[in-house]
Design an enzyme around this catalytic site. Structure first.
Site, PDB file in Angstrom:
ATOM      1  CB  SER A   1       5.644   2.975  -2.127  1.00 22.04           C
ATOM      2  OG  SER A   1       5.019   4.018  -2.861  1.00 22.04           O
TER       3      SER A   1
ATOM      4  CE  LYS B   1      -2.450   9.940   0.320  1.00 20.02           C
ATOM      5  NZ  LYS B   1      -3.280   8.746   0.340  1.00 20.02           N
TER       6      LYS B   1
ATOM      7  CE  LYS C   1       0.800   8.212   1.792  1.00 25.34           C
ATOM      8  NZ  LYS C   1      -0.384   7.471   1.562  1.00 25.34           N
TER       9      LYS C   1
END
Ligand code: PBG
Length: 324
Positions: A274, A195, A248
């Site tokens: 997002s 991440k 991610k």
């Protein structure tokens, strides 16, 4: 003799025959935001078409997603500031918003796979994924027991899989041990392994009002300039007991996704985050792109790069299109 690659592209029939990757609704996981109240649905300003749902409407939305063939959702709580504190204590309140919502969904829709988020930020008055000490440091080892308690509480509420998104060192092992000790040997762990400290999370932090109050997340989330480190994080999480690993964000990190998919012995997820959603939506609302084609092309790119499952805010719309 001229080698003609175009022969394999000559008709839709031939193209379909030679196609290497196919996007299926079964690959898609829909992220959902839950908020307090009843009959309340609030659009996230920076994510048109994405809402924070009160638990009753969340259940309704889950029902609709199931009817589309979506198998899994990942849930995030949007809490009032009054519920936030330094140790994220609301995260283990069995009567709190998040845990009651999980119980309700699993009761009404037992077949829907519910993935829950393990990290402090939605409940933290500091807006960090870990515990912040007096010096302002995000302290790793003090955070681990908090994450473990959170994971057990979510398993108790019925989560099929807990997903640590915090990037603390050693958390997968601590969570696995805690789950097993509490008898939740069948609850899975989807680890956010690679991440990155990404600016593409901006709209998500708007949705949860969870931006860090001070500083940034660079001491725990990965440097966008690195890929070797991703392979190390993935290997560690697998060794610690992760059932699935994740990369991610998605589109800016397809190279990392591909490298991870090549070495992973467990299924690989990607989170199309997002900010990626917001970019396509904004362009679409301006009439600048063909939204549907751009979304399907992007999602197919994740399959090509090696993703087994795709967490994406486009899941609902893509499922509607794929159904037709
Ligand atoms: C935090 C968390 C974040 C996202 C999922 N879990 C944001 C962050 O790390 O600040 C981002 C998801 C998205 O942008 O869609 N634990």
């Amino acid at each position: 003799m001229l080698i003609r690659g175009r022969r394999n592209r000559a008709s839709e029939g031939i193209r379909t025959l030679v196609r290497e990757h196919t996007l299926s609704v079964q690959d898609l996981v829909m992220p959902l935001f839950v908020q307090d109240g009843s009959n309340r649905k609030t659009e996230v300003v920076s994510m048109p078409g994405i809402f924070r749902y009160s638990p009753d409407l969340l259940l309704e939305e889950c029902r609709y997603l199931v009817s589309l063939g979506i198998q899994a959702v990942v849930l995030f709580p949007a809490l009032d500031d009054s519920k936030k504190d330094k140790m994220a204590t609301e995260s283990v309140n069995p009567e709190g918003l998040y845990l009651t919502a999980i119980r309700r969904i699993k009761k009404e829709l037992p077949e829907l796979v519910v993935i829950t988020d393990v990290a402090l930020d939605p409940y933290s008055s500091d807006g960090h994924d870990g515990v912040v000490n007096e010096a302002g440091d995000i302290v790793n080892d003090e955070t681990l027991p908090v994450l473990a308690r959170m994971a057990v509480a979510q398993a108790q509420a019925g989560a099929d899989s807990v997903a640590p998104s915090d990037m603390m060192d050693g958390r997968v092992e601590v969570i696995r041990r805690a789950l097993d000790a509490a008898g939740f040997t069948t609850t899975g762990i989807l680890a956010y392994s690679a991440k990155y400290a990404s600016a593409f999370y901006g709209p998500f932090r708007d949705a949860l009002d969870s931006a860090p109050k001070k500083g940034d997340k660079k001491t725990y989330q990965m440097d966008p300039a690195n890929s070797r480190e991703a392979l190390r994080e993935v290997a560690l999480d697998i060794a610690e007991g992760a059932d699935m690993v994740m990369v991610k964000p998605g589109l800016p990190y397809l190279d990392v996704l591909k490298a991870v998919a090549e070495i992973s012995s467990v299924p690989v997820a990607v989170y199309n985050v997002s900010g990626e959603y917001a970019m396509l939506k904004a362009a679409a609302l301006n009439g600048w792109i063909d939204y549907k084609k751009c979304v399907l092309e992007s999602l197919t790119a994740f399959k090509r790069a090696g993703a087994d499952l795709i967490l994406t805010y486009h899941a609902r719309e893509a499922a509607e299109w794929l159904k037709k």
